[in-house]
Design an enzyme around this catalytic site. Structure first.
Site, mmCIF file in Angstrom:
data_model
loop_
_atom_site.group_PDB
_atom_site.id
_atom_site.type_symbol
_atom_site.label_atom_id
_atom_site.label_comp_id
_atom_site.label_asym_id
_atom_site.label_seq_id
_atom_site.Cartn_x
_atom_site.Cartn_y
_atom_site.Cartn_z
ATOM 1 N N HIS A 159 63.078 36.414 45.675
ATOM 2 C CA HIS A 159 62.022 35.769 46.446
ATOM 3 C C HIS A 159 60.672 35.889 45.746
ATOM 4 C CE1 HIS A 159 64.930 36.185 49.729
ATOM 5 N NE2 HIS A 159 64.181 35.377 50.474
ATOM 6 N N ASN A 190 64.193 43.201 40.965
ATOM 7 C CA ASN A 190 64.120 42.689 42.331
ATOM 8 C C ASN A 190 64.340 43.782 43.368
ATOM 9 O OD1 ASN A 190 64.128 40.720 44.471
ATOM 10 N ND2 ASN A 190 66.363 40.767 44.438
ATOM 11 N N GLU A 292 45.748 36.043 33.643
ATOM 12 C CA GLU A 292 45.133 34.748 33.346
ATOM 13 C C GLU A 292 45.335 34.352 31.888
ATOM 14 O OE1 GLU A 292 41.503 34.371 36.571
ATOM 15 O OE2 GLU A 292 41.088 35.354 34.651
ATOM 16 N N ASP A 298 43.569 30.208 36.683
ATOM 17 C CA ASP A 298 42.277 30.722 37.107
ATOM 18 C C ASP A 298 42.476 31.380 38.462
ATOM 19 O OD1 ASP A 298 39.650 31.314 37.555
ATOM 20 O OD2 ASP A 298 38.976 29.235 37.819
ATOM 21 N N GLN A 308 34.102 37.805 40.155
ATOM 22 C CA GLN A 308 35.345 37.681 39.384
ATOM 23 C C GLN A 308 35.241 38.434 38.064
ATOM 24 O OE1 GLN A 308 37.199 33.716 38.975
ATOM 25 N NE2 GLN A 308 35.650 32.991 40.419
ATOM 26 N N GLU A 312 38.105 41.344 37.991
ATOM 27 C CA GLU A 312 39.276 40.892 37.238
ATOM 28 C C GLU A 312 39.522 41.725 35.987
ATOM 29 O OE1 GLU A 312 39.056 36.731 36.476
ATOM 30 O OE2 GLU A 312 39.352 36.174 38.583
#
Length: 320
Positions: A159, A190, A292, A298, A308, A312
């Site tokens: 998932h 997973n 990124e 973005d 950001q 980030e």
């Protein structure tokens, strides 16, 4: 509750008359294990800011339906790839599944990324549906993966938006078993590494927080229990080489974008799609900027640019 930024999106599924709404503002279900011994207590402090536009060309179903009213929350942090709901954009095709939103790739027959919000209202007592099935609402002529597509591949049906994050109702849980929410995922990734992070996030929500989550994958070629493969299902489905996730956790409240600041708990991980992976997700911590660079997306684009540029570049150090 959440403060939306300015949204315009073409919804794929029209369940009621469409109205244009402009809002102002600048892995599967598993045991609820507590993994909060990872480091110190994180400090969260409110920080105001002006949000930029989080996505493009959004139209919403009739907001009188309460079950649909918060659908825009799933893209509150932004549309990472500028996905649109037009068939010409087949490898960056925007799909609203009501309980999560995704960018889908027709070529890879899997999502590029999936974005969703987790609040206390999303966690209930609905059982695991386990009804993996094709999304018959994909555009005509597009391949629809089904419950047998992964059979014998050595990869789990992994998932993106997990079953355990959608237990408020049978419909919510069932939505996570659509095959365009699924990727070929190494079983140990997973069932252990990814599950532990999912449980950590749900634990934070149960402790009075809310979470915004973006998960995606990139590359080609992963190692499941049967070895290395680049595709499965007779070449129809890409096996990604890496899986990543970004999680923003804030205390339950209003005006969410304006409450995200430099001290907000932000988790970013990038894991190899390899069955030899270790179970501790904190071994795969990275920065949002690292993801990124790897994907070209973005992320967190709805936040002010100055914010950001600070958050980030930070790597999560633990917190409960």
């Amino acid at each position: 509750m959440r403060q939306p930024s300015i949204f315009e999106m073409n919804y794929k599924k029209i369940l009621s008359p469409i109205i244009a709404i402009f809002l102002c503002g600048s892995c599967q279900q598993s045991q609820q294990t507590d993994f909060n011994s990872y480091g110190h207590q994180a400090t969260l402090s409110p920080k105001s800011g002006t949000a930029s536009a989080a996505s493009k060309d959004i139209q919403l179903p009739d907001s009188s339906n309460a079950d649909l009213a918060d659908s825009t929350d799933h893209l509150l942090l932004g549309n990472p790839s500028g996905a649109t709901a037009v068939t010409e954009n087949a490898d960056n095709y925007l799909i609203d599944h009501k309980y999560y939103i995704e960018s889908y790739s027709r070529t890879k027959a899997e999502p590029n990324w999936v974005s969703w919000h987790i609040g206390a209202e999303d966690l209930g007592h609905a059982g695991r549906s386990n009804n993996f099935r094709p999304d018959t609402d994909l555009p005509q002529g597009w391949y629809e993966a089904n419950n047998t597509s992964y059979r014998g591949s050595g990869f789990d049906k992994g998932h993106n938006c997990p079953s355990g994050d959608r237990t408020s109702s049978t419909a919510a849980n069932s939505s996570t078993f659509l095959m365009d929410n699924i990727i070929p995922q190494a079983p140990n990734n997973n069932q252990h590494t990814w599950e532990h992070l999912e449980s950590y996030c749900r634990t934070q929500v149960k402790r009075g927080n809310e979470a915004y989550v973006i998960m995606g994958s990139y590359g080609t070629g992963g190692t499941g229990k049967n070895g290395y493969f680049e595709t499965i299902d007779d070449g129809r489905i890409n096996v990604p080489s890496h899986l990543w996730k970004v999680v923003v956790i804030i205390p339950e409240g209003d005006d969410d974008l304006q409450r995200i600041g430099t001290d907000t708990r932000l988790i970013a991980i990038d894991t190899p799609n390899d069955n030899s992976i270790t179970p501790n997700w904190m071994n795969y911590l990275c920065t949002v900027r690292d993801i990124e660079k790897a994907t070209g997306y973005d992320l967190l684009s709805a936040l002010p640019k100055a914010l950001q540029d600070r958050i980030e570049l930070k790597k999560f150090k633990g917190g409960n």
